[in-house]
Design an enzyme around this catalytic site. Structure first.
Site, PDB file in Angstrom:
ATOM      1  N   ASP A   1       0.810  -1.217   0.000  1.00 42.96           N
ATOM      2  CA  ASP A   1       0.000   0.000   0.000  1.00 42.96           C
ATOM      3  C   ASP A   1       0.844   1.268   0.000  1.00 42.96           C
ATOM      4  O   ASP A   1       2.053   1.238   0.216  1.00 42.96           O
ATOM      5  CB  ASP A   1      -0.963   0.010   1.208  1.00 42.96           C
ATOM      6  CG  ASP A   1      -0.327  -0.587   2.467  1.00 42.96           C
ATOM      7  OD1 ASP A   1       0.907  -0.525   2.591  1.00 42.96           O
ATOM      8  OD2 ASP A   1      -1.069  -1.120   3.304  1.00 42.96           O
TER       9      ASP A   1
ATOM     10  N   ASN B   1      -7.384  -3.206  14.356  1.00 43.35           N
ATOM     11  CA  ASN B   1      -8.747  -3.549  13.938  1.00 43.35           C
ATOM     12  C   ASN B   1      -8.756  -4.772  13.009  1.00 43.35           C
ATOM     13  O   ASN B   1      -9.732  -5.028  12.328  1.00 43.35           O
ATOM     14  CB  ASN B   1      -9.410  -2.361  13.246  1.00 43.35           C
ATOM     15  CG  ASN B   1      -8.669  -1.923  11.986  1.00 43.35           C
ATOM     16  OD1 ASN B   1      -7.687  -2.559  11.585  1.00 43.35           O
ATOM     17  ND2 ASN B   1      -9.133  -0.859  11.359  1.00 43.35           N
TER      18      ASN B   1
ATOM     19  N   HIS C   1      -7.056  -5.202  10.300  1.00 43.27           N
ATOM     20  CA  HIS C   1      -6.861  -4.985   8.851  1.00 43.27           C
ATOM     21  C   HIS C   1      -5.569  -5.648   8.380  1.00 43.27           C
ATOM     22  O   HIS C   1      -4.643  -5.850   9.157  1.00 43.27           O
ATOM     23  CB  HIS C   1      -6.914  -3.500   8.472  1.00 43.27           C
ATOM     24  CG  HIS C   1      -5.745  -2.660   8.874  1.00 43.27           C
ATOM     25  ND1 HIS C   1      -5.838  -1.307   9.096  1.00 43.27           N
ATOM     26  CD2 HIS C   1      -4.437  -2.955   9.112  1.00 43.27           C
ATOM     27  CE1 HIS C   1      -4.658  -0.818   9.414  1.00 43.27           C
ATOM     28  NE2 HIS C   1      -3.786  -1.794   9.444  1.00 43.27           N
TER      29      HIS C   1
ATOM     30  N   GLU D   1      -9.692  -2.345   5.463  1.00 41.55           N
ATOM     31  CA  GLU D   1     -10.301  -2.056   6.762  1.00 41.55           C
ATOM     32  C   GLU D   1     -11.555  -2.925   6.961  1.00 41.55           C
ATOM     33  O   GLU D   1     -12.118  -3.433   5.979  1.00 41.55           O
ATOM     34  CB  GLU D   1     -10.694  -0.572   6.818  1.00 41.55           C
ATOM     35  CG  GLU D   1      -9.539   0.398   6.589  1.00 41.55           C
ATOM     36  CD  GLU D   1      -8.598   0.537   7.793  1.00 41.55           C
ATOM     37  OE1 GLU D   1      -8.450  -0.420   8.569  1.00 41.55           O
ATOM     38  OE2 GLU D   1      -7.988   1.607   7.935  1.00 41.55           O
TER      39      GLU D   1
HETATM   40  C1  F6R Z   1       1.461  -1.587   6.094  1.00 45.05           C
HETATM   41  C2  F6R Z   1       0.169  -2.252   6.179  1.00 45.05           C
HETATM   42  C3  F6R Z   1      -0.583  -2.315   7.462  1.00 45.05           C
HETATM   43  C4  F6R Z   1       0.303  -2.542   8.690  1.00 45.05           C
HETATM   44  C5  F6R Z   1      -0.540  -2.513   9.966  1.00 45.05           C
HETATM   45  C6  F6R Z   1       0.324  -2.671  11.195  1.00 45.05           C
HETATM   46  O1  F6R Z   1       1.991  -1.674   4.790  1.00 45.05           O
HETATM   47  O2  F6R Z   1      -0.297  -2.733   5.200  1.00 45.05           O
HETATM   48  O3  F6R Z   1      -1.551  -3.326   7.382  1.00 45.05           O
HETATM   49  O4  F6R Z   1       0.944  -3.775   8.559  1.00 45.05           O
HETATM   50  O5  F6R Z   1      -1.234  -1.315  10.041  1.00 45.05           O
HETATM   51  O6  F6R Z   1       1.146  -1.549  11.320  1.00 45.05           O
HETATM   52  P1  F6R Z   1       2.322  -1.533  12.405  1.00 45.05           P
HETATM   53  O7  F6R Z   1       3.279  -2.569  12.012  1.00 45.05           O
HETATM   54  O8  F6R Z   1       2.928  -0.148  12.287  1.00 45.05           O
HETATM   55  O9  F6R Z   1       1.688  -1.785  13.727  1.00 45.05           O
END
Ligand code: F6R
Length: 253
Positions: free
Chosen positions: A67, A136, A138, A143
């Site tokens: 992303d 959450n 995701h 989401e």
């Molecule tokens: C990042 C992504 C997100 C993160 C998730 C956890 O490229 O796709 O799904 O993996 O938000 O983020 P952290 O590792 O910062 O807790």
């Protein structure tokens, strides 16, 4: 599904790096799907160290990131392009022409999603996808929703995600509201998937991913249907999991 529970964040990174390195040794021209955020940093550090110490070779590897924020150019220090350069790519011998992220500056996000999917297909699909997980549940920026989004698409970030990611910005109002993300189908098409999580704040999401109903309300739960997924956790992220789960191999390191 298999679960590896480690003692620490660093150890989680080592276990994940071993899987990625094994993939590259077996198939030097592997296509990797990669994640940003805090979680995979210890894995990237370990992979860079293995590259330096024993010459793990990334010269034929291709990467596709999950992303990017919409409206962020690659030279913006808060972009995911920049994050990947700083935390991983500049430490290894990957070729710039083999590195791909969705273009957060594209005028037409529908066309950009289609372009990205075609690019992935043109490289033969993703061999190994690395994922983090949001509080959450995701994955990528898919989401919680009423349905699973299929392919690369524009997303409106959840308030919870905006709050969680505000730690990387000066203030919460600086966090972009939109991103472009691989979809659930893009992720599920990968041959192998590893999901990493560390910290007590991920324990509920991990529980939902592993033990909850398969539902778009907890996007990571779809991984229960993937044929080859390893979940690599530190013990805080694993703290709500039962000691035995039907059909799941649990290894405690
Ligand atoms: C990042 C992504 C997100 C993160 C998730 C956890 O490229 O796709 O799904 O993996 O938000 O983020 P952290 O590792 O910062 O807790």
């Amino acid at each position: 599904m298999r679960i590896i529970i480690t003692e620490s964040y660093e150890q989680m990174g080592v276990e994940a790096a071993n899987i990625v390195a094994g993939q590259i040794y077996l198939k030097p021209d592997s296509v990797l799907g990669l994640a940003t955020g805090s979680t995979p940093v210890s894995m990237y550090q370990r992979l860079a160290a293995v590259h330096k110490s024993v010459g793990l070779d990334f010269s034929q590897v291709t990467t596709f990131n999950l992303d990017e924020y919409i409206g962020m150019s690659p030279d913006n220090p808060q972009s995911y392009h920049y994050f990947m350069q700083e935390n991983f790519f500049r430490h290894i011998n990957i070729r710039p022409e083999n590195v791909f992220l969705p273009d957060g500056m594209a005028d037409d996000m529908v066309a950009e999603g289609e372009r990205y999917e075609k690019l992935i297909a043109s490289r033969g699909g993703i061999d190994l996808q690395v994922l983090g997980i949001g509080q959450n549940a995701h994955i990528g920026f898919n989401e919680p929703d009423v349905k699973f989004a299929a392919t690369t698409h524009k997303v409106e970030l959840d308030e919870e995600t905006i709050q969680a990611n505000s730690r990387f910005f000066n203030s919460v109002s600086d966090v972009p509201r939109y991103a472009i993300s691989m979809g659930i189908k893009t992720i599920m098409m990968a041959e192998h998937v590893i999901l990493l999580a560390n910290g007590r704040n991920k324990a509920e999401a991990v529980y939902k991913a592993v033990c909850g109903d398969v539902t778009p309300e907890a996007p990571a739960s779809i991984l229960q249907l993937h044929r080859d997924v390893a979940i690599i956790l530190d013990k805080q992220a694993a703290s709500l999991l039962p000691s035995a789960i039907r059909g799941v191999q649990i290894t405690v390191k």
